[in-house]
Design a protein around this motif. Structure first.
Motif, PDB file in Angstrom:
ATOM      1  N   ARG A   1       0.815  -1.049  -0.055  1.00 57.47           N
ATOM      2  CA  ARG A   1       0.077  -0.032  -0.194  1.00 57.47           C
ATOM      3  C   ARG A   1       0.893   1.396   0.130  1.00 57.47           C
ATOM      4  O   ARG A   1       1.948   1.355   0.790  1.00 57.47           O
ATOM      5  CB  ARG A   1      -0.819   0.047   1.421  1.00 57.47           C
ATOM      6  CG  ARG A   1      -1.757  -1.060   1.067  1.00 57.47           C
ATOM      7  CD  ARG A   1      -2.894  -1.027   2.103  1.00 57.47           C
ATOM      8  NE  ARG A   1      -3.367  -2.231   2.207  1.00 57.47           N
ATOM      9  CZ  ARG A   1      -4.257  -2.954   1.463  1.00 57.47           C
ATOM     10  NH1 ARG A   1      -4.190  -2.593   0.395  1.00 57.47           N
ATOM     11  NH2 ARG A   1      -4.925  -4.267   1.785  1.00 57.47           N
ATOM     12  N   TYR A   2       0.599   2.160  -0.885  1.00 58.78           N
ATOM     13  CA  TYR A   2       1.215   3.326  -0.780  1.00 58.78           C
ATOM     14  C   TYR A   2       0.225   4.801  -0.625  1.00 58.78           C
ATOM     15  O   TYR A   2      -0.979   4.358  -0.892  1.00 58.78           O
ATOM     16  CB  TYR A   2       1.757   3.400  -2.217  1.00 58.78           C
ATOM     17  CG  TYR A   2       2.853   2.474  -2.728  1.00 58.78           C
ATOM     18  CD1 TYR A   2       4.093   2.429  -1.976  1.00 58.78           C
ATOM     19  CD2 TYR A   2       2.532   1.254  -3.212  1.00 58.78           C
ATOM     20  CE1 TYR A   2       5.158   1.583  -2.127  1.00 58.78           C
ATOM     21  CE2 TYR A   2       3.223   0.278  -3.351  1.00 58.78           C
ATOM     22  CZ  TYR A   2       4.697   0.342  -2.737  1.00 58.78           C
ATOM     23  OH  TYR A   2       5.574  -0.629  -3.146  1.00 58.78           O
TER      24      TYR A   2
ATOM     25  N   GLU B   1      -0.276   4.123 -15.823  1.00 57.87           N
ATOM     26  CA  GLU B   1      -1.253   4.346 -14.682  1.00 57.87           C
ATOM     27  C   GLU B   1      -0.460   3.917 -13.498  1.00 57.87           C
ATOM     28  O   GLU B   1      -1.324   4.271 -12.244  1.00 57.87           O
ATOM     29  CB  GLU B   1      -2.663   3.699 -15.057  1.00 57.87           C
ATOM     30  CG  GLU B   1      -2.617   2.173 -15.248  1.00 57.87           C
ATOM     31  CD  GLU B   1      -3.878   1.655 -15.669  1.00 57.87           C
ATOM     32  OE1 GLU B   1      -4.870   1.102 -15.102  1.00 57.87           O
ATOM     33  OE2 GLU B   1      -3.963   1.778 -17.272  1.00 57.87           O
ATOM     34  N   PHE B   2       0.410   3.028 -13.451  1.00 54.96           N
ATOM     35  CA  PHE B   2       0.823   2.683 -12.099  1.00 54.96           C
ATOM     36  C   PHE B   2       2.370   3.400 -11.745  1.00 54.96           C
ATOM     37  O   PHE B   2       2.912   2.945 -10.540  1.00 54.96           O
ATOM     38  CB  PHE B   2       1.122   0.935 -12.181  1.00 54.96           C
ATOM     39  CG  PHE B   2      -0.342   0.174 -12.055  1.00 54.96           C
ATOM     40  CD1 PHE B   2      -0.736   0.042 -10.706  1.00 54.96           C
ATOM     41  CD2 PHE B   2      -0.931   0.069 -13.010  1.00 54.96           C
ATOM     42  CE1 PHE B   2      -1.922  -0.620 -10.517  1.00 54.96           C
ATOM     43  CE2 PHE B   2      -2.206  -0.579 -13.118  1.00 54.96           C
ATOM     44  CZ  PHE B   2      -2.696  -1.050 -11.487  1.00 54.96           C
ATOM     45  N   ARG B   3       2.678   4.055 -12.443  1.00 59.59           N
ATOM     46  CA  ARG B   3       3.911   4.915 -12.047  1.00 59.59           C
ATOM     47  C   ARG B   3       3.651   5.826 -11.008  1.00 59.59           C
ATOM     48  O   ARG B   3       2.599   6.271 -10.707  1.00 59.59           O
ATOM     49  CB  ARG B   3       4.477   5.780 -13.359  1.00 59.59           C
ATOM     50  CG  ARG B   3       4.841   4.799 -14.546  1.00 59.59           C
ATOM     51  CD  ARG B   3       5.235   5.457 -15.544  1.00 59.59           C
ATOM     52  NE  ARG B   3       5.706   4.642 -16.787  1.00 59.59           N
ATOM     53  CZ  ARG B   3       5.869   4.967 -18.213  1.00 59.59           C
ATOM     54  NH1 ARG B   3       5.698   6.145 -18.440  1.00 59.59           N
ATOM     55  NH2 ARG B   3       5.913   3.827 -18.869  1.00 59.59           N
ATOM     56  N   LYS B   4       4.786   6.362 -10.268  1.00 55.43           N
ATOM     57  CA  LYS B   4       4.816   7.110  -9.173  1.00 55.43           C
ATOM     58  C   LYS B   4       4.042   6.701  -7.897  1.00 55.43           C
ATOM     59  O   LYS B   4       3.522   7.359  -7.010  1.00 55.43           O
ATOM     60  CB  LYS B   4       4.269   8.573  -9.566  1.00 55.43           C
ATOM     61  CG  LYS B   4       5.097   9.160 -10.962  1.00 55.43           C
ATOM     62  CD  LYS B   4       6.391   9.546 -10.570  1.00 55.43           C
ATOM     63  CE  LYS B   4       7.006  10.463 -11.544  1.00 55.43           C
ATOM     64  NZ  LYS B   4       8.440  10.817 -11.438  1.00 55.43           N
ATOM     65  N   GLN B   5       3.659   5.144  -7.769  1.00 50.33           N
ATOM     66  CA  GLN B   5       3.094   4.701  -6.786  1.00 50.33           C
ATOM     67  C   GLN B   5       3.957   3.726  -6.036  1.00 50.33           C
ATOM     68  O   GLN B   5       3.496   2.860  -5.381  1.00 50.33           O
ATOM     69  CB  GLN B   5       1.865   3.834  -7.370  1.00 50.33           C
ATOM     70  CG  GLN B   5       1.065   4.990  -8.192  1.00 50.33           C
ATOM     71  CD  GLN B   5      -0.425   4.303  -8.320  1.00 50.33           C
ATOM     72  OE1 GLN B   5      -1.168   3.575  -7.637  1.00 50.33           O
ATOM     73  NE2 GLN B   5      -0.875   4.454  -9.824  1.00 50.33           N
TER      74      GLN B   5
ATOM     75  N   VAL C   1       5.589   1.222  -7.425  1.00 57.02           N
ATOM     76  CA  VAL C   1       5.489  -0.324  -7.821  1.00 57.02           C
ATOM     77  C   VAL C   1       6.995  -0.859  -8.312  1.00 57.02           C
ATOM     78  O   VAL C   1       7.358  -1.762  -7.969  1.00 57.02           O
ATOM     79  CB  VAL C   1       4.724  -0.264  -9.105  1.00 57.02           C
ATOM     80  CG1 VAL C   1       4.663  -1.619 -10.016  1.00 57.02           C
ATOM     81  CG2 VAL C   1       3.215  -0.054  -8.559  1.00 57.02           C
TER      82      VAL C   1
ATOM     83  N   GLY D   1      -2.098   7.043  -1.356  1.00 59.65           N
ATOM     84  CA  GLY D   1      -3.071   7.629  -2.380  1.00 59.65           C
ATOM     85  C   GLY D   1      -3.228   6.192  -3.244  1.00 59.65           C
ATOM     86  O   GLY D   1      -4.042   6.216  -4.248  1.00 59.65           O
ATOM     87  N   ALA D   2      -2.847   4.951  -2.875  1.00 56.53           N
ATOM     88  CA  ALA D   2      -3.118   3.784  -3.543  1.00 56.53           C
ATOM     89  C   ALA D   2      -3.137   2.612  -2.696  1.00 56.53           C
ATOM     90  O   ALA D   2      -2.398   2.783  -1.684  1.00 56.53           O
ATOM     91  CB  ALA D   2      -2.103   3.701  -4.553  1.00 56.53           C
TER      92      ALA D   2
END
Length: 130
Positions: free
Chosen positions: A18-19, A69-73, A75, A21-22
């Protein structure tokens, strides 16, 4: 890491990642046949870290990619961390061609011992040409 001959293997327990905002469950699978650590959310591959095997004791990490869409999270960070933990568990060393992995290790020096002294790959501040 292999569960069944020719079948992909999970690198860590499928703990939720978990990050800010996500919130999603991130699974990392080592597909030894294709030479890629895949990050999977649900039934979707969202990131990958490609590699080659060099002999019995060295892995060459080539490139990291994450779908937009999964960048900057986080991953890529979690994918790299789990891949490096898997390499460590196998007792292998690394040659790093991927600048993202190089930067990760610069920020997480506890993984620096994995870098092969004779074949380190990309040096800090320098990305080798193909």
């Amino acid at each position: 890491m292999t569960i069944n001959e020719g079948a992909p293997a999970m690198t860590d327990a499928a703990e939720p990642t978990r990050y800010a905002g996500a919130a999603f469950d991130l699974e990392v699978v080592n597909d030894e046949k294709l030479g890629i650590y895949d990050a999977i959310v649900g039934d979707r591959e969202v990131a990958g870290l490609t590699y080659n095997v060099a002999g019995d004791d060295r892995v060459v990490l080539l490139a990291t990619s994450v779908i937009p869409e999964f960048r900057k999270q986080g991953v890529a960070t979690e994918l790299i961390r789990r891949a490096l933990n898997d390499v460590r568990a196998q007792g292998k060393t690394l040659t790093i061609m991927c600048p993202i992995v190089r930067t990760f290790i610069e920020h997480n020096p506890e993984y620096a011992d994995l870098i092969d002294r004779e074949h380190p790959g990309a040096t800090p501040g320098h990305t080798p040409l193909p």
